[in-house]
Write an enzyme that holds these catalytic residues in place. Sequence first.
Site, PDB file in Angstrom:
ATOM      1  N   HIS A  37       0.751  -1.333   0.028  1.00 20.20           N
ATOM      2  CA  HIS A  37      -0.015   0.144  -0.132  1.00 20.20           C
ATOM      3  C   HIS A  37       0.881   1.115   0.119  1.00 20.20           C
ATOM      4  O   HIS A  37       0.467   2.240  -0.560  1.00 20.20           O
ATOM      5  CB  HIS A  37      -0.875   0.118   1.316  1.00 20.20           C
ATOM      6  CG  HIS A  37      -1.971  -1.130   1.417  1.00 20.20           C
ATOM      7  ND1 HIS A  37      -1.699  -2.129   2.270  1.00 20.20           N
ATOM      8  CD2 HIS A  37      -2.993  -1.361   0.810  1.00 20.20           C
ATOM      9  CE1 HIS A  37      -2.765  -2.945   2.004  1.00 20.20           C
ATOM     10  NE2 HIS A  37      -3.442  -2.332   1.137  1.00 20.20           N
ATOM     11  N   LYS A 151      -1.303  -6.541  -8.393  1.00 19.20           N
ATOM     12  CA  LYS A 151      -1.642  -7.567  -7.580  1.00 19.20           C
ATOM     13  C   LYS A 151      -2.985  -8.345  -8.105  1.00 19.20           C
ATOM     14  O   LYS A 151      -3.052  -9.521  -8.373  1.00 19.20           O
ATOM     15  CB  LYS A 151      -1.282  -7.599  -6.141  1.00 19.20           C
ATOM     16  CG  LYS A 151      -1.471  -8.672  -5.698  1.00 19.20           C
ATOM     17  CD  LYS A 151      -0.468  -8.904  -4.325  1.00 19.20           C
ATOM     18  CE  LYS A 151      -0.845 -10.356  -3.637  1.00 19.20           C
ATOM     19  NZ  LYS A 151      -2.166 -10.264  -2.897  1.00 19.20           N
ATOM     20  N   ARG A 189      -2.818 -10.929   3.872  1.00 21.90           N
ATOM     21  CA  ARG A 189      -2.881 -12.459   4.284  1.00 21.90           C
ATOM     22  C   ARG A 189      -1.710 -13.065   4.816  1.00 21.90           C
ATOM     23  O   ARG A 189      -1.811 -14.105   5.258  1.00 21.90           O
ATOM     24  CB  ARG A 189      -3.507 -13.070   3.001  1.00 21.90           C
ATOM     25  CG  ARG A 189      -4.878 -12.452   2.799  1.00 21.90           C
ATOM     26  CD  ARG A 189      -5.630 -13.546   1.630  1.00 21.90           C
ATOM     27  NE  ARG A 189      -6.816 -12.825   1.185  1.00 21.90           N
ATOM     28  CZ  ARG A 189      -7.673 -13.259   0.524  1.00 21.90           C
ATOM     29  NH1 ARG A 189      -7.482 -14.550   0.339  1.00 21.90           N
ATOM     30  NH2 ARG A 189      -8.852 -12.743   0.487  1.00 21.90           N
TER      31      ARG A 189
END
Length: 284
Positions: A37, A151, A189
């Site tokens: 991010h 992604k 994740r």
Amino acid sequence: MKVIEDPKQLRNEIKKLKQQGANIGFVPTMGNLHQGHLTLVKEAQQHTSISVVSIFVNPMQFNNKNDLDNYPKTLAEDCAKLEQAGVDIVFTPTAEVIYPNGLAEQTFVEVPGISDSLEGELRPGHFRGVSTIVAKLFNLVQPDLACFGEKDFQQLTIIKKMVIDLAMPIEIIPVATVRETSGLAMSSRNNKLSSSEKEIAPKLSEVMNELASKVQSAPQECKQLIKDASHTLDDSGFKTDEIHVVDPLTLAPLNKDSKQAVVLMAAFLGETRLIDNVVVDLHP
Ligand code: PAF
């Protein structure tokens, strides 16, 4: 850095900044921020004078209530990272202000065709939820430019098409996937992986890159190459969920005119579903 929850206050702030001549770079997120991010933020900052990041866990894009309820919420840590990164405004609306009439009554934006294939087939309505919230956030933030990670390849493709189809005056900047030195694509994740799973995880990008280079030399063998890659992953401790090789422009199967191929991978490691993708040129 200003943290703004109220859309009206955000609009006023943006209006004031635009009157002063600012151009606005935007990064929409669902929080639980990692280096990936922050790379999007950096990219936005390179092109614009003001950077805005939204943190909103969007109920409309979740098929499973459990996933929504368990989505990690780390607002204080996220804000600290964004402050450090020099972000100007963090927009943190509540679901009540974003969807005041509930989800059943919500007008939606749907990008046809490419929203229903691949991930969209597994998660019906997911991309409708994504395009709707992104359109709504674009209306609130009024950015000149917005950054999305490669992604989430299908998401990026859908947003690019939405902006063209609806004539939104916003430049979409795709940002390359940030990887650990092992090659593992960064993702919120990854935090869920056990230490033994973390050792296996980089194999996903390894198998993906091998598949991509084989597709490059023999695109007509795609089906068999996918089967082989799936077996290799399963033998390494993954449970392959999906592997697709498609044209990156249409997300449809390769045809004789395809100039590039995108290899899209999704595999479970224990309970965690990891995804990755790579684009390769065909007919060099
Ligand atoms: O990629 C995400 O985190 C989300 O899908 C997005 C773009 C912030 C929309 O909720």
